[in-house]
Design an enzyme around this catalytic site. Structure first.
Site, PDB file in Angstrom:
ATOM      1  N   ASP A   1       4.269   6.387   4.524  1.00 12.95           N
ATOM      2  CA  ASP A   1       4.433   6.994   5.858  1.00 12.95           C
ATOM      3  C   ASP A   1       5.803   7.638   6.066  1.00 12.95           C
ATOM      4  O   ASP A   1       6.037   8.288   7.085  1.00 12.95           O
ATOM      5  CB  ASP A   1       4.265   5.934   6.958  1.00 12.95           C
ATOM      6  CG  ASP A   1       2.802   5.609   7.226  1.00 12.95           C
ATOM      7  OD1 ASP A   1       1.930   6.351   6.721  1.00 12.95           O
ATOM      8  OD2 ASP A   1       2.548   4.626   7.936  1.00 12.95           O
TER       9      ASP A   1
ATOM     10  N   LYS B   1       5.642   6.245  15.699  1.00 15.79           N
ATOM     11  CA  LYS B   1       4.433   7.090  15.673  1.00 15.79           C
ATOM     12  C   LYS B   1       3.236   6.310  16.179  1.00 15.79           C
ATOM     13  O   LYS B   1       3.225   5.071  16.168  1.00 15.79           O
ATOM     14  CB  LYS B   1       4.150   7.628  14.269  1.00 15.79           C
ATOM     15  CG  LYS B   1       3.846   6.575  13.191  1.00 15.79           C
ATOM     16  CD  LYS B   1       2.377   6.133  13.104  1.00 15.79           C
ATOM     17  CE  LYS B   1       2.165   5.053  12.067  1.00 15.79           C
ATOM     18  NZ  LYS B   1       0.975   4.231  12.204  1.00 15.79           N
TER      19      LYS B   1
HETATM   20  P1  ATP Z   1       3.304   0.560   9.768  1.00 10.19           P
HETATM   21  O1  ATP Z   1       2.789   1.193  10.997  1.00 10.19           O
HETATM   22  O2  ATP Z   1       4.020   1.546   8.836  1.00 10.19           O
HETATM   23  O3  ATP Z   1       2.332  -0.309   9.064  1.00 10.19           O
HETATM   24  P2  ATP Z   1       4.503  -1.592  11.154  1.00 10.19           P
HETATM   25  O4  ATP Z   1       4.950  -1.124  12.493  1.00 10.19           O
HETATM   26  O5  ATP Z   1       3.191  -2.303  11.095  1.00 10.19           O
HETATM   27  O6  ATP Z   1       4.511  -0.364  10.185  1.00 10.19           O
HETATM   28  P3  ATP Z   1       7.143  -2.380  10.495  1.00 10.19           P
HETATM   29  O7  ATP Z   1       7.713  -2.787  11.800  1.00 10.19           O
HETATM   30  O8  ATP Z   1       7.502  -1.049   9.962  1.00 10.19           O
HETATM   31  O9  ATP Z   1       5.547  -2.546  10.545  1.00 10.19           O
HETATM   32  O10 ATP Z   1       7.592  -3.425   9.415  1.00 10.19           O
HETATM   33  C1  ATP Z   1       6.828  -4.377   8.797  1.00 10.19           C
HETATM   34  C2  ATP Z   1       7.772  -5.317   8.043  1.00 10.19           C
HETATM   35  O11 ATP Z   1       8.688  -4.570   7.245  1.00 10.19           O
HETATM   36  C3  ATP Z   1       8.644  -6.112   8.990  1.00 10.19           C
HETATM   37  O12 ATP Z   1       8.023  -7.311   9.359  1.00 10.19           O
HETATM   38  C4  ATP Z   1       9.921  -6.358   8.180  1.00 10.19           C
HETATM   39  O13 ATP Z   1       9.869  -7.557   7.487  1.00 10.19           O
HETATM   40  C5  ATP Z   1       9.957  -5.239   7.163  1.00 10.19           C
HETATM   41  N1  ATP Z   1      11.063  -4.257   7.409  1.00 10.19           N
HETATM   42  C6  ATP Z   1      11.956  -3.844   6.520  1.00 10.19           C
HETATM   43  N2  ATP Z   1      12.821  -2.968   7.051  1.00 10.19           N
HETATM   44  C7  ATP Z   1      12.475  -2.804   8.327  1.00 10.19           C
HETATM   45  C8  ATP Z   1      13.017  -2.029   9.395  1.00 10.19           C
HETATM   46  N3  ATP Z   1      14.077  -1.265   9.259  1.00 10.19           N
HETATM   47  N4  ATP Z   1      12.360  -2.092  10.589  1.00 10.19           N
HETATM   48  C9  ATP Z   1      11.263  -2.871  10.744  1.00 10.19           C
HETATM   49  N5  ATP Z   1      10.743  -3.630   9.772  1.00 10.19           N
HETATM   50  C10 ATP Z   1      11.331  -3.607   8.569  1.00 10.19           C
END
Ligand code: ATP
Length: 296
Positions: free
Chosen positions: A141, A16
């Site tokens: 989310d 997203k």
């Molecule tokens: P958001 O936009 O919801 O803040 P994000 O893109 O900043 O998400 P994500 O990539 O969702 O961050 O993940 C942050 C942390 O969550 C990662 O560094 C990882 O350690 C942990 N994590 C656990 N499961 C997953 C997964 N399936 N995919 C990605 N990260 C994951």
């Protein structure tokens, strides 16, 4: 859901962006009350589900992302198995393509795909509302990621209002070579001292009117006040995209990913090549918007 080999099933977990992101206040419990316009984009992870005799096994194709109990895929599968007393097992293979720690809800969307996937795999017959009510336990989310498409998210992100599909456009998504923790960004946000608040209601009206210019003109994200201060390269990327054909550009979520909105695919492609040459971003993708109906 597409059928995979043998008894395996395959699901896409779409990323997203936030077309607009406002934080209204910090609640007593430490959570922030938000008002955001969410939009699914055509960048996705792939999850393959295979029914097994017992237990939950999560396998990923990224060394830095273990399939252990910390993985949101595992957490979602465990929550469903416990809630529905599922005796059989499940193996979930995750092909990670969405940049991580990027502000694109990569983990949340994987969890959402587990809900949709296991609902079908085990015939749980959960309605969308039931899935969302349970999914919020994994993360604020996740309910949105189950819904997909264009939506207004309020509360801590879990109060959702479906909106009509946002006007068609083309995206360039650029992630600089930094990882940003969502916790750090919210922890350093002074919600009561914000000088500007995005016009989320106006953006909603622009979406309802199918007015891309009206959407672009209102693209603002209050979390930029924290993340850009720490990583000025985000501002450089935004400026570069705007100077190279983007109608507008914004940081998504807590960052550091930036997306630019373009009127044609060619303009987005041209900007990608130029940004690649300029070397400001490590990961670059062109993408389109994905409607709710396309999120199966
Ligand atoms: P958001 O936009 O919801 O803040 P994000 O893109 O900043 O998400 P994500 O990539 O969702 O961050 O993940 C942050 C942390 O969550 C990662 O560094 C990882 O350690 C942990 N994590 C656990 N499961 C997953 C997964 N399936 N995919 C990605 N990260 C994951």
């Amino acid at each position: 859901m597409e059928a995979g080999n043998g008894n395996a099933f395959v699901k896409r977990a779409y990323a997203k962006i936030n077309l607009g992101l406002d934080v209204l206040r910090r609640r007593e419990d430490g959570y922030h009350e938000v008002k955001m316009i969410m939009q699914t984009v055509s960048l996705y992870d792939i999850l393959t589900f295979t029914r097994t005799e017992e237990g939950i096994a999560v396998v990923t194709d990224k060394e830095e992302l273990p399939g252990d109990e910390s993985n949101l895929v595992y957490k979602a599968a465990k929550l469903l198995a416990d809630t529905y007393g599922i005796k059989e097992g499940i193996k979930i293979e995750l092909q990670k393509r969405i940049p991580m720690a990027a502000g694109m809800a990569g983990g949340s969307t994987d969890a959402a795909a587990v809900f949709r996937g296991m609902n079908e795999c085990f015939g749980l017959n959960m309605t969308e509302e039931e899935m969302c009510a349970l999914a919020v336990k994994i993360g604020a989310d996740v309910p949105y990621c189950i819904l997909g498409g264009t939506a207004l998210a309020e509360g801590i992100g879990e109060k959702l209002t479906k909106l009509p599909d946002a006007p068609d456009c083309f995206l360039l998504i650029a992630k600089p070579d930094i990882d940003v923790s969502t916790k750090y960004v919210y922890g350093n946000l002074h919600a009561d001292e914000l000088e500007r608040h995005p016009d989320i209601d106006g953006m909603r009206e622009a979406i309802e009117a199918g007015n891309l210019g009206g959407v672009a003109q209102r693209m603002e994200n209050v979390l930029e006040t924290v993340t850009i201060k720490k990583y000025p390269v985000i501002q450089e990327i935004k400026d570069f995209l705007k100077a190279n054909g983007a109608v507008s550009a914004l940081m998504s979520g807590s960052g550091p990913t930036v997306f630019g909105i373009f009127e044609t695919a060619e303009l987005a492609e041209e900007a990608l090549l130029k940004l690649e040459e300029r070397g400001l971003a490590k990961q670059l993708f062109t993408a389109t918007l994905i409607n709710r109906a396309e999120v199966e």
